[in-house]
Design a protein around this motif. Sequence first.
Motif, short mmCIF file in Angstrom:
data_model
loop_
_atom_site.label_atom_id
_atom_site.label_comp_id
_atom_site.label_asym_id
_atom_site.label_seq_id
_atom_site.Cartn_x
_atom_site.Cartn_y
_atom_site.Cartn_z
N LYS A 75 0.87 -1.18 -0.02
CA LYS A 75 -0.15 0.18 0.02
C LYS A 75 0.90 1.21 0.08
CE LYS A 75 -2.42 2.12 3.62
NZ LYS A 75 -3.23 1.94 4.79
N TYR A 76 1.91 1.33 1.00
CA TYR A 76 2.73 2.54 0.91
C TYR A 76 3.56 2.64 -0.36
CZ TYR A 76 2.01 2.83 6.05
OH TYR A 76 1.24 2.95 7.23
N ARG A 77 4.03 1.54 -0.73
CA ARG A 77 4.80 1.53 -2.09
C ARG A 77 3.76 2.04 -3.15
NH1 ARG A 77 4.58 -1.54 -5.67
NH2 ARG A 77 3.81 -3.28 -4.74
N HIS A 78 2.66 1.62 -3.34
CA HIS A 78 1.88 2.27 -4.19
C HIS A 78 1.37 3.78 -3.85
CE1 HIS A 78 -1.53 1.75 -6.88
NE2 HIS A 78 -2.63 2.69 -6.18
N GLN A 79 1.26 3.93 -2.56
CA GLN A 79 1.09 5.55 -2.39
C GLN A 79 2.18 6.29 -2.77
OE1 GLN A 79 0.25 5.54 1.81
NE2 GLN A 79 -1.98 5.31 1.66
N MET A 80 3.45 5.76 -2.76
CA MET A 80 4.51 6.67 -3.20
C MET A 80 4.69 6.54 -4.60
SD MET A 80 6.76 5.05 0.04
CE MET A 80 8.37 6.09 -0.39
N GLN A 81 3.92 5.96 -5.46
CA GLN A 81 4.13 5.85 -6.92
C GLN A 81 5.35 5.06 -7.37
OE1 GLN A 81 3.43 9.66 -8.13
NE2 GLN A 81 1.19 9.20 -8.21
N LEU A 82 5.41 3.92 -6.49
CA LEU A 82 6.83 3.13 -6.81
C LEU A 82 6.15 1.79 -7.25
CD1 LEU A 82 9.04 3.72 -3.55
CD2 LEU A 82 9.39 4.62 -5.96
N PRO A 83 6.77 1.30 -8.54
CA PRO A 83 6.27 0.18 -9.17
C PRO A 83 6.76 -1.10 -8.35
CG PRO A 83 7.84 0.87 -10.51
CD PRO A 83 7.72 1.84 -9.43
N THR A 84 6.20 -2.44 -8.78
CA THR A 84 6.52 -3.67 -7.90
C THR A 84 8.03 -3.78 -8.42
OG1 THR A 84 5.76 -4.73 -10.25
CG2 THR A 84 3.98 -4.55 -8.23
N ALA A 85 8.56 -4.92 -7.87
CA ALA A 85 9.77 -5.26 -8.20
C ALA A 85 10.15 -5.41 -9.57
CB ALA A 85 10.42 -6.33 -7.13
N GLN A 86 8.95 -6.52 -10.31
CA GLN A 86 9.32 -6.93 -11.43
C GLN A 86 9.29 -5.95 -12.33
OE1 GLN A 86 6.97 -7.92 -8.98
NE2 GLN A 86 6.39 -10.09 -9.43
N ILE A 87 8.47 -4.63 -12.09
CA ILE A 87 8.55 -3.50 -13.17
C ILE A 87 9.68 -2.83 -12.77
CG2 ILE A 87 7.46 -1.34 -13.57
CD1 ILE A 87 4.97 -2.72 -13.49
N ARG A 88 10.38 -2.57 -11.53
CA ARG A 88 11.65 -2.06 -11.25
C ARG A 88 12.70 -2.37 -12.09
NH1 ARG A 88 9.65 -2.05 -5.85
NH2 ARG A 88 11.47 -2.79 -5.13
N ALA A 89 12.67 -3.84 -12.05
CA ALA A 89 13.79 -4.67 -12.60
C ALA A 89 13.78 -4.45 -14.26
CB ALA A 89 13.56 -6.14 -12.35
N ILE A 90 12.71 -4.40 -14.93
CA ILE A 90 12.53 -4.24 -16.28
C ILE A 90 13.26 -2.64 -16.59
CG2 ILE A 90 10.95 -3.79 -18.19
CD1 ILE A 90 9.12 -5.86 -16.77
N TRP A 91 12.78 -1.79 -15.79
CA TRP A 91 13.51 -0.30 -15.88
C TRP A 91 14.95 -0.23 -15.88
CZ3 TRP A 91 9.41 3.19 -12.63
CH2 TRP A 91 8.14 2.90 -13.42
N ALA A 92 15.33 -1.24 -15.00
CA ALA A 92 17.15 -1.26 -14.68
C ALA A 92 17.72 -1.00 -15.92
CB ALA A 92 17.41 -2.32 -13.62
#
Length: 155
Positions: free
Chosen positions: A138-155
Amino acid sequence: SGAQWFVNAVKQREDTMMRIMQCIVGIQHEYFIRGDIKYLKPMVLKNISERIGLDISTISRITGNKYADTPFGLIFLKKLFSEGIADKFGEVVSNKVIQSLLGDTIGSENKMNPYTDQDLVNILSLKGYNIARRTVSKYRHQMQLPTAQIRAIWA
């Protein structure tokens, strides 16, 4: 007269605003001294209402669209209000402190192998904060931070 009524209304509004701000600064003293979100204490409208004897709706309306000019920048007053979460010592900290830790942790993760929400739960637990995985999500979502899978794709 109408003009006198208006002057009195403006004065009363100023007095009310001053009382509310003095109460907020009293509760958040450490935060205002240091300017660091990690010192923000949990504070809800009810805390102010009980201390100064005004209705919760009045506190909400008066702090609604207002900012405070501080040595560390403009602060939206609504951002000073937060729920509390108990740490392992039973100390209650603002959920904004947890969000700040979450942001720092994600910010310093290995971008090729980002932390899952469960990893984040474990890391926060080691720091003394027992937070449910759904709360981290919930907090990650509120902070507009994507899931680990999406963060990995962005890396």
